[in-house]
Write an enzyme that holds these catalytic residues in place. Structure first.
Site, PDB file in Angstrom:
ATOM      1  CB  SER A 131      -1.186  -0.279   1.293  1.00  0.00           C
ATOM      2  OG  SER A 131      -1.415   1.142   1.141  1.00  0.00           O
ATOM      3  CD  GLU A 133      -2.017   5.692   4.477  1.00  0.00           C
ATOM      4  OE1 GLU A 133      -2.679   5.200   5.784  1.00  0.00           O
ATOM      5  OE2 GLU A 133      -2.858   6.426   3.876  1.00  0.00           O
ATOM      6  CE1 TYR A 155      -3.737  -2.072   5.409  1.00  0.00           C
ATOM      7  CE2 TYR A 155      -3.230   0.576   5.191  1.00  0.00           C
ATOM      8  CZ  TYR A 155      -3.900  -1.051   4.630  1.00  0.00           C
ATOM      9  OH  TYR A 155      -3.403  -1.287   3.499  1.00  0.00           O
ATOM     10  CG  ASN A 184      -6.193   6.385  -1.371  1.00  0.00           C
ATOM     11  OD1 ASN A 184      -4.677   5.964  -1.042  1.00  0.00           O
ATOM     12  ND2 ASN A 184      -6.815   6.494  -0.105  1.00  0.00           N
ATOM     13  CD  GLU A 287      -5.649  12.406   7.644  1.00  0.00           C
ATOM     14  OE1 GLU A 287      -4.546  10.850   7.284  1.00  0.00           O
ATOM     15  OE2 GLU A 287      -6.229  12.710   7.739  1.00  0.00           O
TER      16      GLU A 287
HETATM   17  P1  NAP Z   1     -11.503  -4.350   2.159  1.00  0.00           P
HETATM   18  O1  NAP Z   1     -12.618  -4.072   0.599  1.00  0.00           O
HETATM   19  O2  NAP Z   1     -11.249  -4.071   3.070  1.00  0.00           O
HETATM   20  O3  NAP Z   1     -11.268  -6.245   1.978  1.00  0.00           O
HETATM   21  C1  NAP Z   1     -10.833  -6.774   2.402  1.00  0.00           C
HETATM   22  C2  NAP Z   1     -11.054  -7.693   3.075  1.00  0.00           C
HETATM   23  O4  NAP Z   1     -10.296  -9.303   4.381  1.00  0.00           O
HETATM   24  C3  NAP Z   1     -11.810  -8.811   2.762  1.00  0.00           C
HETATM   25  O5  NAP Z   1     -12.623  -9.519   1.655  1.00  0.00           O
HETATM   26  C4  NAP Z   1     -12.494  -9.477   4.323  1.00  0.00           C
HETATM   27  O6  NAP Z   1     -13.000 -10.492   4.513  1.00  0.00           O
HETATM   28  C5  NAP Z   1     -10.837 -10.125   4.355  1.00  0.00           C
HETATM   29  N1  NAP Z   1     -10.226  -9.927   5.577  1.00  0.00           N
HETATM   30  C6  NAP Z   1     -10.516  -9.499   6.389  1.00  0.00           C
HETATM   31  N2  NAP Z   1      -9.872  -9.858   7.713  1.00  0.00           N
HETATM   32  C7  NAP Z   1      -9.251 -11.038   7.338  1.00  0.00           C
HETATM   33  C8  NAP Z   1      -8.643 -12.236   7.952  1.00  0.00           C
HETATM   34  N3  NAP Z   1      -8.835 -12.186  10.290  1.00  0.00           N
HETATM   35  N4  NAP Z   1      -8.494 -13.105   7.155  1.00  0.00           N
HETATM   36  C9  NAP Z   1      -8.358 -13.308   6.058  1.00  0.00           C
HETATM   37  N5  NAP Z   1      -9.536 -12.375   5.207  1.00  0.00           N
HETATM   38  C10 NAP Z   1      -9.921 -11.427   5.673  1.00  0.00           C
HETATM   39  O7  NAP Z   1      -9.868  -4.398   1.300  1.00  0.00           O
HETATM   40  P2  NAP Z   1     -10.060  -4.101  -0.576  1.00  0.00           P
HETATM   41  O8  NAP Z   1      -9.642  -2.306  -0.450  1.00  0.00           O
HETATM   42  O9  NAP Z   1     -10.715  -5.142  -1.226  1.00  0.00           O
HETATM   43  O10 NAP Z   1      -8.308  -3.975  -0.620  1.00  0.00           O
HETATM   44  C11 NAP Z   1      -7.958  -5.594  -0.963  1.00  0.00           C
HETATM   45  C12 NAP Z   1      -5.753  -5.488  -0.025  1.00  0.00           C
HETATM   46  O11 NAP Z   1      -5.063  -4.096  -1.084  1.00  0.00           O
HETATM   47  C13 NAP Z   1      -5.848  -4.948   0.969  1.00  0.00           C
HETATM   48  O12 NAP Z   1      -4.929  -5.946   1.584  1.00  0.00           O
HETATM   49  C14 NAP Z   1      -6.034  -3.935   1.757  1.00  0.00           C
HETATM   50  O13 NAP Z   1      -5.024  -3.417   2.865  1.00  0.00           O
HETATM   51  C15 NAP Z   1      -4.866  -3.548   0.424  1.00  0.00           C
HETATM   52  N6  NAP Z   1      -5.005  -2.434   0.173  1.00  0.00           N
HETATM   53  C16 NAP Z   1      -6.112  -1.846  -0.436  1.00  0.00           C
HETATM   54  C17 NAP Z   1      -5.754   0.064  -1.318  1.00  0.00           C
HETATM   55  C18 NAP Z   1      -7.008   0.457  -1.407  1.00  0.00           C
HETATM   56  O14 NAP Z   1      -7.521   1.534  -1.957  1.00  0.00           O
HETATM   57  N7  NAP Z   1      -8.275  -0.159  -1.738  1.00  0.00           N
HETATM   58  C19 NAP Z   1      -4.793   0.242  -1.634  1.00  0.00           C
HETATM   59  C20 NAP Z   1      -3.408  -0.362  -1.082  1.00  0.00           C
HETATM   60  C21 NAP Z   1      -3.856  -1.649  -0.502  1.00  0.00           C
HETATM   61  P3  NAP Z   1     -14.908  -9.407   5.063  1.00  0.00           P
HETATM   62  O15 NAP Z   1     -15.543  -9.371   4.177  1.00  0.00           O
HETATM   63  O16 NAP Z   1     -15.114 -10.964   6.002  1.00  0.00           O
HETATM   64  O17 NAP Z   1     -14.659  -8.998   6.247  1.00  0.00           O
HETATM   65  O1  F7E Z   2      -9.462   7.822   4.035  1.00  0.00           O
HETATM   66  C1  F7E Z   2      -9.378  11.236   5.447  1.00  0.00           C
HETATM   67  C2  F7E Z   2      -8.885  10.475   5.978  1.00  0.00           C
HETATM   68  O2  F7E Z   2      -9.324   5.671   4.657  1.00  0.00           O
HETATM   69  C3  F7E Z   2      -8.698   9.058   2.914  1.00  0.00           C
HETATM   70  C4  F7E Z   2      -7.362   2.088   2.604  1.00  0.00           C
HETATM   71  O3  F7E Z   2      -7.522   1.535   1.135  1.00  0.00           O
HETATM   72  O4  F7E Z   2      -6.154   3.142   1.124  1.00  0.00           O
HETATM   73  C5  F7E Z   2      -7.104   3.388   2.249  1.00  0.00           C
HETATM   74  O5  F7E Z   2      -6.653   4.096   3.153  1.00  0.00           O
HETATM   75  C6  F7E Z   2      -8.166  10.641   4.054  1.00  0.00           C
HETATM   76  C7  F7E Z   2      -7.817   9.951   5.052  1.00  0.00           C
HETATM   77  O6  F7E Z   2      -8.836   6.071   3.453  1.00  0.00           O
HETATM   78  C8  F7E Z   2     -12.820  11.255   6.527  1.00  0.00           C
HETATM   79  O7  F7E Z   2      -8.055  11.221   7.033  1.00  0.00           O
HETATM   80  C9  F7E Z   2     -11.228  12.388   6.433  1.00  0.00           C
HETATM   81  O8  F7E Z   2      -6.401  10.708   5.357  1.00  0.00           O
HETATM   82  O9  F7E Z   2     -10.820   5.907   2.404  1.00  0.00           O
HETATM   83  P1  F7E Z   2      -9.726   6.597   3.879  1.00  0.00           P
HETATM   84  P2  F7E Z   2      -6.912   6.057   3.814  1.00  0.00           P
HETATM   85  O10 F7E Z   2      -6.675   6.024   4.697  1.00  0.00           O
HETATM   86  O11 F7E Z   2      -6.418   6.276   1.912  1.00  0.00           O
HETATM   87  C10 F7E Z   2      -4.775   3.118   1.035  1.00  0.00           C
HETATM   88  C11 F7E Z   2      -3.763   3.207  -0.093  1.00  0.00           C
HETATM   89  C12 F7E Z   2      -4.437   1.529   2.036  1.00  0.00           C
HETATM   90  O12 F7E Z   2      -4.161   1.031   2.120  1.00  0.00           O
HETATM   91  C13 F7E Z   2      -5.679   1.197   3.300  1.00  0.00           C
HETATM   92  O13 F7E Z   2      -6.579  -0.325   3.373  1.00  0.00           O
HETATM   93  O14 F7E Z   2      -9.141  10.398   4.190  1.00  0.00           O
HETATM   94  N1  F7E Z   2     -10.672  11.567   6.134  1.00  0.00           N
HETATM   95  N2  F7E Z   2     -12.656  12.032   7.051  1.00  0.00           N
HETATM   96  C14 F7E Z   2     -11.553  10.920   6.241  1.00  0.00           C
HETATM   97  N3  F7E Z   2     -11.499   9.238   6.217  1.00  0.00           N
HETATM   98  C15 F7E Z   2     -12.457   8.751   6.282  1.00  0.00           C
HETATM   99  N4  F7E Z   2     -12.358   6.922   6.300  1.00  0.00           N
HETATM  100  N5  F7E Z   2     -13.206   8.727   7.176  1.00  0.00           N
HETATM  101  C16 F7E Z   2     -14.127  10.512   7.165  1.00  0.00           C
HETATM  102  O15 F7E Z   2     -15.003  10.402   7.861  1.00  0.00           O
END
Ligand code: NAP
Ligand code: F7E
Length: 347
Positions: A131, A133, A155, A184, A287
């Site tokens: 990620s 992050e 995380y 993201n 943050e």
């Molecule tokens: P997501 O929608 O939150 O999905 C997470 C998945 O992980 C769900 O299927 C969840 O199952 C499963 N999970 C949670 N805890 C688990 C456990 N203990 N054992 C097995 N499975 C578990 O995330 P996503 O946005 O699709 O992201 C996919 C991956 O890419 C994640 O690893 C995330 O950290 C990473 N990532 C995401 C982003 C992004 O912007 N979306 C960017 C960079 C990296 P349930 O449905 O049962 O909760």
């Molecule tokens: O927050 C701000 C918050 O939770 C984005 C995950 O998929 O992408 C995701 O992580 C920004 C942050 O995503 C609210 O403080 C303001 O600065 O949508 P987010 P994230 O933290 O960037 C990365 C790449 C991953 O790997 C992660 O798994 O938005 N923000 N107000 C808020 N965020 C949330 N959630 N809720 C608010 O009310």
């Protein structure tokens, strides 16, 4: 040989798009699902329950990244050719509240899976969902594969551990392991507590008279937002190369949370400033102020390009949520559902 994929996190946003993508390519797809008191498979039901099409090649297995024995048994049985590790406690804010659980799933879970894959008889290609992050308090803009990590949450620290375990298993044991450092990425299937979806859900619900206000935290944070459907294609491309490697996947443009609000509310002719309020609860102990990715290596080596620009992404999400809210409105009008003025459990 038939391609057989094993996906952790198959019920999540990316897992659902990746399953669609791999099934369309003729793969047999196996996914890990956690048992819960509700089904939790909404994002893949259209694939799993289709009697004609994909269901014959889609298999779900109960398990958890915290349970190494089950992972071992499953992978021995399935003998996958590709493993995609997408499972995670993926919410950054929640990781401050549940840091040890997050580390167990994200960091040790990846190590458990890598150890199981290492001991399989046949060679397997392994994708790790790393990620942006991990860059956290980044030292340069934009960030690329050489940018040092400075994680800012439990995380992100856990993802850094998983990144290095993936890379170290590649170097130590010659495994075909790739880290996709994805910025993201969003979609109509994005979890409702991530900021983009929280905003588009609220926009639609406010427009349909189902919600009064939207409470957010830091509006100044800037993210490089792309479309999830584009990003799963990059995951697959990484595993089709001759050599394993790590890649940044991003659009190369960034917007603030404020700008996302502006764009989303404008699509339904509402002024965001009248509806968005700040709630301190959504501010994080630390943050990530800004991230922006440089995906030129992925463009050059993988031939990967994003196809959905920021404005299209916002529009796609608002449109899908307008439909959802119309359905919700019908239920409310029929007395079958109560109005949740504050997005209740979804905030
Ligand atoms: P997501 O929608 O939150 O999905 C997470 C998945 O992980 C769900 O299927 C969840 O199952 C499963 N999970 C949670 N805890 C688990 C456990 N203990 N054992 C097995 N499975 C578990 O995330 P996503 O946005 O699709 O992201 C996919 C991956 O890419 C994640 O690893 C995330 O950290 C990473 N990532 C995401 C982003 C992004 O912007 N979306 C960017 C960079 C990296 P349930 O449905 O049962 O909760
Ligand atoms: O927050 C701000 C918050 O939770 C984005 C995950 O998929 O992408 C995701 O992580 C920004 C942050 O995503 C609210 O403080 C303001 O600065 O949508 P987010 P994230 O933290 O960037 C990365 C790449 C991953 O790997 C992660 O798994 O938005 N923000 N107000 C808020 N965020 C949330 N959630 N809720 C608010 O009310």
């Amino acid at each position: 040989m038939a391609q057989r994929a094993f996906i952790t996190g198959i019920t999540g946003q990316d897992g659902s798009y990746l399953s669609e993508f791999l099934l369309a390519k003729g793969y047999e797809v196996h996914g890990l699902v956690r048992r819960s008191s509700t089904f939790g498979t909404e994002r893949i039901d259209h694939l799993y329950l289709d009697p004609h099409l994909e269901s014959a090649r889609l298999f779900l297995h109960y398990g958890d990244l915290t349970d190494g024995n089950t992972l071992s048994r499953l992978l021995q049985e399935i003998q996958p050719t590709e493993v995609y590790n997408l499972g995670a406690q993926s919410h950054v804010a929640v990781s401050f509240l549940n840091p040890i659980y997050t580390a167990d799933v994200v960091a040790l879970g990846t190590l458990r899976l890598l150890e199981v894959v290492r001991q399989l008889d046949q060679p397997v290609r392994f994708y790790q969902a790393s990620s942006s992050e991990m860059f956290g308090k980044a030292t340069e803009v934009p960030q690329n594969e050489e940018t040092p990590f400075h994680p800012r949450s439990p995380y992100a620290v856990a993802k850094v551990y998983a990144f290095w375990q993936t890379l170290n298993h590649r170097e130590a044991y010659g495994m075909f392991n790739c880290n996709g450092i994805l910025f993201n990425h969003e979609s109509p299937r994005r979890g409702e507590t991530f900021v983009t979806r929280k905003i588009t859900r609220a926009v639609a619900r406010i427009k349909r008279g189902l919600q009064e206000r939207l409470y957010l935290g830091n509006l100044d944070a800037e993210r490089d937002w792309g479309f999830a459907g584009d990003y799963v294609r990059a995951m697959w491309l990484m595993l089709q190369q001759d050599e394993p490697d790590d890649f940044v996947i991003a659009t190369g443009t960034r917007r603030s949370v404020r700008e996302f609000c502006e764009a989303a509310f404008a699509l339904v002719n509402l002024d965001w400033e009248q509806y968005v309020k700040i709630d301190q609860r959504y501010l994080r102990p630390a943050e990530v102020d800004m991230v922006e990715g440089d995906a030129s290596k992925a463009r050059r080596v993988l031939g990967w390009e994003p196809t959905v620009a920021f404005d299209q992404l916002v529009e796609m999400m608002v449109e899908a949520d307008m439909e959802l809210a119309a359905h919700e409105r019908t239920l409310v009008d029929a007395g079958l559902k109560q109005v949740e003025w504050r997005q209740g459990r979804h905030d």
